[in-house]
Design a protein around this motif. Structure first.
Motif, PDB file in Angstrom:
ATOM      1  N   HIS A  27     -24.879 -62.546  96.979  1.00  0.00           N
ATOM      2  CA  HIS A  27     -24.304 -63.873  97.187  1.00  0.00           C
ATOM      3  C   HIS A  27     -22.800 -63.854  96.932  1.00  0.00           C
ATOM      4  CE1 HIS A  27     -23.852 -68.205  97.205  1.00  0.00           C
ATOM      5  NE2 HIS A  27     -23.381 -68.171  95.959  1.00  0.00           N
TER       6      HIS A  27
ATOM      7  N   ARG B  29     -19.806 -64.478  99.636  1.00  0.00           N
ATOM      8  CA  ARG B  29     -18.703 -65.436  99.447  1.00  0.00           C
ATOM      9  C   ARG B  29     -17.351 -64.731  99.552  1.00  0.00           C
ATOM     10  NH1 ARG B  29     -20.176 -70.160  96.636  1.00  0.00           N
ATOM     11  NH2 ARG B  29     -17.963 -70.713  96.885  1.00  0.00           N
TER      12      ARG B  29
ATOM     13  N   TRP C 213     -34.045 -69.477  94.688  1.00  0.00           N
ATOM     14  CA  TRP C 213     -32.599 -69.566  94.944  1.00  0.00           C
ATOM     15  C   TRP C 213     -32.168 -68.488  95.921  1.00  0.00           C
ATOM     16  CZ3 TRP C 213     -28.599 -66.107  94.135  1.00  0.00           C
ATOM     17  CH2 TRP C 213     -27.296 -66.630  94.201  1.00  0.00           C
TER      18      TRP C 213
ATOM     19  N   GLN D 256     -30.209 -69.060  99.472  1.00  0.00           N
ATOM     20  CA  GLN D 256     -28.844 -68.593  99.683  1.00  0.00           C
ATOM     21  C   GLN D 256     -28.744 -67.587 100.819  1.00  0.00           C
ATOM     22  OE1 GLN D 256     -26.265 -70.009  98.148  1.00  0.00           O
ATOM     23  NE2 GLN D 256     -27.788 -71.312  97.138  1.00  0.00           N
TER      24      GLN D 256
END
Length: 412
Positions: free
Chosen positions: A121, A125, A164, A168
């Motif tokens: 993740h 990003r 999660w 994501q």
């Protein structure tokens, strides 16, 4: 395209994940894509950093023309706090590896361990690109069903991280139909995010060959009827059933050869010694090329799993190497793997943890060479038709393309 693979497991380690990822990367490169890998210093399945890598925090190396960045981790095997530290240490150290790679178009992250979704993740990003979460094992479902983690805070935290991770990830890839079904129906992952990339096999590496008589002499297997188990010796595999079956065999020339490593291997070796088994051999892990040589001596390949609902969605990758070498598979288990063997007519299936049934199936193949030959040839035809990496990767890239938002296309 440029792919970044983020995985704790990679060659020169030997194991199902390592073989699968190596094959996927080779095929992507063959198709003209660029690949870089961030992985750990090799330590699996022994739980010790391999010689030549010790004392390093990170290093770069070339693997078949692919740039590989390796970072330190706390080496450990088994379960418990040390194993969690093993996962967490690579999750953190892999962040440093992100500073040493080029911006990819996609990040492909291998799970388990589940914790790598956090690193993926952050990488997603940082680079502003999608990440693909590859689910080879439904963790933490597996540790719960095997009784390796008790109900409580840690398990609830793991379940929270799992949900999660699916939210994501831009795509979630399943390696079996069973996992795909669970992702869609139980985990409620949106259908447009779920891709399918089953395990395949290198049909050029694993192929029928004449018996390797030099290897037979070297191992003292001349004149023996070899049943070969090639893979991890872990708790989930329940290899006690193989030792119990070996004790029941009526033909003294039948030898069970187990090659590989894992957390259960020391206990299994001790168990075989206590049982007084003279028809069981344990070999240290070897590269895939060596496994092909062993299959040339084998009457059949063996795959075992414990009796657990968890394995309803499991297709052990070890069965494909044996099938590709035109050897019948002795499968002790249930679920997707058993159904595949039966539908391909590539071996004999016995119930999980049933040593008597496994022993009967071993003797059935030993006493019926024509049946063994027919089942082996069926298996070879099946993998050639359905499990070559070339067709599997092409199909996966097509899925990836069709899953893109409008206006974005993935070159295949």
């Amino acid at each position: 395209m440029r792919f970044l693979f983020l995985t704790q497991y990679f060659p020169p380690e030997i194991g199902a994940a390592q073989v699968r990822l190596a094959s996927v990367i080779r095929e992507l490169v063959r198709l003209g894509h660029q690949v870089e890998v961030i992985t750990a210093l090799p330590n699996y399945p022994t739980g010790q950093i391999f010689e030549g890598y010790r004392g390093k925090l990170w290093l770069e190396e070339d693997w078949e023309g692919v740039r590989v960045v390796r970072t330190w981790l706390y080496p450990a095997m088994g379960t418990g706090p040390k194993r969690l530290l093993n996962y967490f240490s690579f999750m953190v150290s892999a962040l440093g590896g992100l500073l040493r790679v080029q911006k990819p178009d996609y990040i492909f992250v291998e799970s388990p361990p589940l914790f790598l979704s956090l690193t993926a993740h952050l990488a997603s990003r940082r680079f502003g690109v999608p990440f693909i979460f590859n689910v080879a094992d439904l963790w933490p479902d597996s540790v719960r069903q095997l009784g390796l983690m008790k109900e409580g805070l840690l398990l609830r935290l793991a379940e929270g991280l799992e949900g999660w991770s699916y939210r994501q990830a831009h795509f979630v890839t399943a390696v079996t139909e069973g996992i795909r079904k669970v992702l869609l129906e139980e985990k409620k992952v949106p259908a447009h995010k779920v891709l399918y990339l089953p395990n395949g096999v290198d049909t050029e590496l694993f192929k029928p060959t004449a018996p390797d008589l030099a290897l037979a002499r070297e191992l003292g297997l001349e004149g023996k009827k070899v049943v070969l188990y090639a893979g991890n010796h872990g708790y989930a595999h329940g290899l006690e059933v193989a030792l119990q079956a070996a004790q029941l065999l009526s033909d003294p020339q039948v030898v069970l050869v187990l090659i590989g490593d894992g957390s259960e291997k020391p206990r299994l070796k001790q168990m075989a010694q206590e049982m007084g088994l003279t028809n069981v051999r344990f070999l240290e892990p070897k590269p895939p090329e060596y496994i092909t040589r062993l299959y040339s001596l084998a009457v059949a390949g063996l795959s075992t799993l414990r009796d657990s609902p968890l394995f309803e969605m499991t297709r052990p990758v070890k069965i494909f190497a044996g099938m590709s070498c035109a050897r019948p598979i002795l499968y002790t288990g249930s679920g997707e793997g058993a159904r595949l063997i039966e539908s391909a007519q590539a071996g004999l299936v016995s119930p999980p943890e049933d040593a008597q049934a496994l022993a009967r199936n071993i003797m059935r193949l030993i006493e019926n060479p024509a049946l063994a030959e027919k089942l082996g040839q069926n298996g070879r035809r099946y993998v050639e038709a359905h499990l070559s990496w070339s067709s599997l990767i092409q199909n996966w890239l097509t899925q990836l393309q069709s899953g893109q938002p409008k206006g974005e296309k993935v070159p295949v």
